[in-house]
Motif scaffolding. Structure first.
Motif, mmCIF file in Angstrom:
data_model
loop_
_atom_site.group_PDB
_atom_site.id
_atom_site.type_symbol
_atom_site.label_atom_id
_atom_site.label_comp_id
_atom_site.label_asym_id
_atom_site.label_seq_id
_atom_site.Cartn_x
_atom_site.Cartn_y
_atom_site.Cartn_z
ATOM 1 N N LEU B 84 -50.648 25.904 5.926
ATOM 2 C CA LEU B 84 -50.295 27.321 5.715
ATOM 3 C C LEU B 84 -48.812 27.549 5.969
ATOM 4 C CD1 LEU B 84 -53.243 29.396 7.239
ATOM 5 C CD2 LEU B 84 -52.493 29.269 4.847
ATOM 6 N N LEU B 85 -48.337 27.043 7.100
ATOM 7 C CA LEU B 85 -46.942 27.230 7.483
ATOM 8 C C LEU B 85 -46.003 26.643 6.442
ATOM 9 C CD1 LEU B 85 -46.953 26.577 11.327
ATOM 10 C CD2 LEU B 85 -46.239 28.674 10.137
ATOM 11 N N SER B 86 -46.292 25.392 6.065
ATOM 12 C CA SER B 86 -45.344 24.739 5.151
ATOM 13 C C SER B 86 -45.394 25.397 3.770
ATOM 14 C CB SER B 86 -45.595 23.237 5.078
ATOM 15 O OG SER B 86 -46.944 22.990 4.831
ATOM 16 N N SER B 87 -46.599 25.814 3.344
ATOM 17 C CA SER B 87 -46.602 26.446 2.022
ATOM 18 C C SER B 87 -45.920 27.808 2.066
ATOM 19 C CB SER B 87 -48.019 26.531 1.454
ATOM 20 O OG SER B 87 -48.804 27.358 2.261
ATOM 21 N N ALA B 88 -46.025 28.534 3.211
ATOM 22 C CA ALA B 88 -45.322 29.826 3.350
ATOM 23 C C ALA B 88 -43.812 29.615 3.232
ATOM 24 C CB ALA B 88 -45.665 30.454 4.693
ATOM 25 N N LEU B 89 -43.345 28.549 3.953
ATOM 26 C CA LEU B 89 -41.920 28.240 3.865
ATOM 27 C C LEU B 89 -41.514 27.925 2.430
ATOM 28 C CD1 LEU B 89 -41.192 26.026 6.997
ATOM 29 C CD2 LEU B 89 -39.976 28.116 6.312
ATOM 30 N N TRP B 90 -42.419 27.171 1.784
ATOM 31 C CA TRP B 90 -42.125 26.754 0.416
ATOM 32 C C TRP B 90 -42.065 27.967 -0.524
ATOM 33 C CZ3 TRP B 90 -45.718 25.613 -3.964
ATOM 34 C CH2 TRP B 90 -45.051 24.983 -5.035
ATOM 35 N N LEU B 91 -43.000 28.900 -0.295
ATOM 36 C CA LEU B 91 -43.000 30.101 -1.145
ATOM 37 C C LEU B 91 -41.664 30.833 -1.046
ATOM 38 C CD1 LEU B 91 -46.634 31.454 -0.663
ATOM 39 C CD2 LEU B 91 -45.636 30.277 -2.629
ATOM 40 N N LEU B 92 -41.130 30.897 0.180
ATOM 41 C CA LEU B 92 -39.818 31.511 0.376
ATOM 42 C C LEU B 92 -38.751 30.762 -0.419
ATOM 43 C CD1 LEU B 92 -39.580 32.475 4.152
ATOM 44 C CD2 LEU B 92 -39.197 33.966 2.171
ATOM 45 N N ALA B 93 -38.845 29.431 -0.324
ATOM 46 C CA ALA B 93 -37.882 28.593 -1.034
ATOM 47 C C ALA B 93 -38.011 28.832 -2.537
ATOM 48 C CB ALA B 93 -38.112 27.125 -0.696
ATOM 49 N N CYS B 94 -39.284 28.939 -3.011
ATOM 50 C CA CYS B 94 -39.515 29.169 -4.430
ATOM 51 C C CYS B 94 -38.887 30.498 -4.865
ATOM 52 C CB CYS B 94 -41.022 29.239 -4.722
ATOM 53 S SG CYS B 94 -41.771 27.619 -4.712
ATOM 54 N N TYR B 95 -39.030 31.507 -3.982
ATOM 55 C CA TYR B 95 -38.445 32.807 -4.304
ATOM 56 C C TYR B 95 -36.941 32.670 -4.451
ATOM 57 C CZ TYR B 95 -37.152 37.712 -4.079
ATOM 58 O OH TYR B 95 -36.614 38.935 -4.363
ATOM 59 N N GLY B 96 -36.355 31.957 -3.516
ATOM 60 C CA GLY B 96 -34.908 31.723 -3.545
ATOM 61 C C GLY B 96 -34.504 31.008 -4.830
ATOM 62 N N TRP B 97 -35.283 30.000 -5.173
ATOM 63 C CA TRP B 97 -34.978 29.211 -6.370
ATOM 64 C C TRP B 97 -35.113 30.061 -7.632
ATOM 65 C CZ3 TRP B 97 -32.253 25.874 -8.464
ATOM 66 C CH2 TRP B 97 -32.618 25.097 -9.598
ATOM 67 N N ALA B 98 -36.164 30.894 -7.675
ATOM 68 C CA ALA B 98 -36.359 31.781 -8.836
ATOM 69 C C ALA B 98 -35.159 32.726 -8.973
ATOM 70 C CB ALA B 98 -37.657 32.567 -8.673
ATOM 71 N N SER B 99 -34.680 33.257 -7.824
ATOM 72 C CA SER B 99 -33.521 34.173 -7.870
ATOM 73 C C SER B 99 -32.286 33.434 -8.357
ATOM 74 C CB SER B 99 -33.219 34.741 -6.478
ATOM 75 O OG SER B 99 -34.410 35.161 -5.863
ATOM 76 N N ALA B 100 -32.132 32.208 -7.856
ATOM 77 C CA ALA B 100 -30.959 31.428 -8.248
ATOM 78 C C ALA B 100 -30.967 31.164 -9.745
ATOM 79 C CB ALA B 100 -30.938 30.113 -7.474
ATOM 80 N N LEU B 101 -32.175 30.800 -10.254
ATOM 81 C CA LEU B 101 -32.291 30.526 -11.692
ATOM 82 C C LEU B 101 -31.943 31.771 -12.502
ATOM 83 C CD1 LEU B 101 -35.496 28.345 -12.219
ATOM 84 C CD2 LEU B 101 -33.145 27.784 -12.823
ATOM 85 N N GLU B 102 -32.431 32.907 -12.048
ATOM 86 C CA GLU B 102 -32.193 34.195 -12.718
ATOM 87 C C GLU B 102 -30.693 34.456 -12.832
ATOM 88 O OE1 GLU B 102 -34.694 36.481 -13.501
ATOM 89 O OE2 GLU B 102 -33.336 38.080 -14.177
ATOM 90 N N TRP B 103 -30.010 34.103 -11.705
ATOM 91 C CA TRP B 103 -28.566 34.342 -11.645
ATOM 92 C C TRP B 103 -27.823 33.377 -12.567
ATOM 93 C CZ3 TRP B 103 -24.544 31.312 -9.390
ATOM 94 C CH2 TRP B 103 -23.313 31.966 -9.300
ATOM 95 N N MET B 104 -28.296 32.107 -12.616
ATOM 96 C CA MET B 104 -27.598 31.103 -13.421
ATOM 97 C C MET B 104 -27.875 31.310 -14.908
ATOM 98 S SD MET B 104 -27.714 27.505 -11.327
ATOM 99 C CE MET B 104 -29.467 27.488 -11.078
#
Lengths: 243, 352
Positions: B84-104
């Motif tokens: 649970l913990l690691s996937s929660a962290l990953w979801l945050l990372a995924c959100y960050g990555w999605a935002s980064a992609l949007e920006w690029m």
């Protein structure tokens, strides 16, 4: 008392000679340096006592006794303690371990002259207790046939059958009769190789072809050459443990 | 050290294996949230790469809760919490990555679809972490099996070494008893000879103990030891034992394992000479042939004796020692014909 000293080493005969010199009533009538000489000298001279080494060329001490019609009274003299059990099975008077003291030697001589009485023999009791586990098994069986002697290496023996006072030794299709009790022979054979499967049968387990069961307590073994031998219940237990 | 990070190949295989869920996630994203294929792949693969590394942490859970010995409920609940913990962290990372992609690259993987794909990402995160944990448990059990095997082998080797050491240090007690008996006989008839024999025996015992503790000795030393032994036996056997030594040129300085010849010479006396009423000649010969050293022991035997089944203890030990020390570079050749027993040892000639 007339004695013969048998040992293949000069010095070893020398010490017996030296210790005997203190006993005026004892006379050395012959000294032999190998088994053949010993058989001849003992048969001809009929000594009252023989000091007998065990490890000698050609014939060892036990084989010398085996070849004699009338067994003399014997004191074994050897560096090996692992023959002690067999020595007393051939009714040795004593068993001297090299090197031995004059006191120990004199005690043995006293037993031979019958002056020692029947008091317990501590030295021999200890020896037997300590060597029971290290008993050296018989390497070959000698069978006399008139003037000839057959030498049968024990691994070549197929099976042995009791016949009254004799044992009949089967080896390579031949049969040899020897005056000995089966139970005596059993104790000197290698227990890893020979099993008493029945009151009157000992078998070499390397010759076993198969074991057949007819009824609950009726079994036979069949040997490689087709010989069939009965197996008693206790014999079957022994076989099971070994195989 | 982490078993997957330990070497590059394992790491490469591990990361490649993550390609499969990466592509699967991309496919599912393309279908469920109607993302474009290129967008789904650009999002999924890097996200999976990150998670691949995060999942390596499953190893520490495995280590903390080894399978045998820990309460299974406790293990499972810990694993689940970790997932649970690691996937929660990953979801945050995924959100960050999605935002980064949007920006690029605006429009490639629209960030607005992120909330819709949340359940899918979360189930991937938990599921994959649990699978990674299972893989780690598997690796751990394989490793421990290999460890046990290796330990067992090492123990076996140690035991063999100890056994060989004990065997080569062993002096036949009957040799001692018989020699003492000779000394006892000589004391009254020839006290000088008795003293000489006592000294020879002492020398022999001291030499065999000293040499037995060494890895290698000079052949010269081994020959001297054997010579002492034979001198003592000559007192016992008298004229029955005749010894001839032929030393080849340049052999005495060769390095040999200690007490290599001793058991062979002992055999030659006990099973050869001593069994013959008239004794015989024992020949000890050393030869150098280029890079190899040959040691030969020849003695007569009773041709009618019962040949023992298989090789005797002394010969076996010498054979094993040669094999262990020199492998195929060495050999032991035994001939037993026509009343003559010959042992030829061949080993590499190492000078000192």
């Amino acid at each position: 008392m007339r004695v013969i000293v048998v040992d293949d080493e000069d010095l070893a005969r020398g010490i017996v000679r030296e210790y005997l010199a203190f006993h005026q009533n004892v006379q050395i009538i012959a000294e032999c340096s190998n088994g053949f000489e010993a058989v001849k000298a003992i048969a001809e001279l009929k000594p009252d006592l023989v000091f007998l080494d065990i490890q000698m060329p050609k014939l060892n001490g036990f084989e010398v006794l085996d070849l004699l019609d009338v067994r003399p009274r014997v004191i074994f003299v050897t560096a090996y303690d692992s023959y002690a059990i067999r020595a007393f099975e051939v009714d040795a008077i004593d068993y001297l371990l090299k090197p031995f003291s004059r006191d120990r030697f004199d005690a043995a001589l006293l037993r031979a002259t019958g002056e020692a009485g029947n008091e317990p023999h501590d030295a021999v009791d200890n020896l037997l207790r300590n060597t029971r586990a290290r008993n050296t098994p018989l390497e070959r069986i000698l069978v006399r046939d008139g003037s000839r002697v057959h030498v049968i290496p024990t691994p070549m023996v197929d099976h042995i059958e009791a016949q009254d006072d004799y044992v009949s030794i089967h080896s390579g299709g031949k049969k040899y009769l020897k005056l000995e009790r089966l139970s005596e022979l059993e104790t000197s054979l290698d227990p890893k190789l020979f099993v008493r499967i029945h009151r009157s049968h000992i078998v070499n387990i390397e010759r076993l072809a198969r074991l057949e069961t007819y009824a609950k307590d009726s079994r036979i073994v069949v040997l490689n050459d087709g010989t069939k031998l009965p197996v008693s219940r206790s014999g079957y237990e022994k076989l099971k443990r070994l195989l | 050290m982490h078993p997957i990070l330990k070497d590059r190949r394992t790491l490469a295989v591990y990361l490649l294996a993550w390609l499969a869920p990466g592509l699967m996630l991309a496919t599912l994203l393309a279908i469920t949230v109607k993302a474009s294929w290129s967008g789904a792949i650009c999002f999924s693969l890097p996200a999976m790469l990150v998670y691949a590394f995060m999942s390596l942490s499953a190893w520490y859970v495995c280590r903390a809760f080894p399978l045998p010995g820990t309460d299974i409920a406790k293990t499972l609940s810990s694993l689940f919490i970790a997932a649970l913990l690691s996937s929660a962290l990953w979801l945050l990372a995924c959100y960050g990555w999605a935002s980064a992609l949007e920006w690029m690259e605006p429009g490639l993987a629209p960030r607005e679809s992120y909330p819709d794909s949340l359940p899918l990402l979360a189930s991937f995160g938990i599921g994959l972490f649990l699978i990674a944990a299972a893989v780690h448990y598997l690796i751990e059990s394989l490793q421990s099996a290999r460890r046990t095997e290796r330990n067992a082998l090492e123990l076996q080797v140690l035991a063999r070494d100890a056994e060989l050491k004990a065997l080569r240090a062993q002096i036949d007690p009957h040799f001692l008893f018989n020699s003492l008996n000779s000394i006892s006989a000589l004391t009254s008839t020839d006290s000088a000879a008795a003293r000489t024999m006592t000294l020879m025996l002492a020398d022999f015992l001291r030499m065999s103990m000293n040499y037995g503790a060494l890895e290698m000795i000079r052949l010269e030393q081994e020959i001297a030891l054997v010579q002492h032994f034979l001198d003592i036996e000559k007192v016992r056997f008298g004229s029955r034992l005749v010894v001839r030594t032929e030393i080849g040129e340049g052999t005495l300085s060769a390095q040999v394992p200690p007490l290599l010849l001793q058991p062979l010479v002992e055999n030659a006396v006990n099973h050869g000479i001593a069994q013959l009423p008239d004794g015989g000649l024992l020949l000890l010969r050393t030869e150098r042939d280029g890079k190899s050293l040959r040691l030969i022991i020849r003695n007569p035997v009773d041709p009618r004796r019962i040949k023992p089944r298989g090789e005797g203890m002394g010969l076996q030990i010498v054979r094993q020692r040669l094999e262990r020390l020199y492998g195929v570079e060495s050999s032991m050749d035994v001939q037993d014909t026509g009343g003559e027993f010959v042992v030829v040892l061949t080993l590499p000639h190492h000078g000192s």
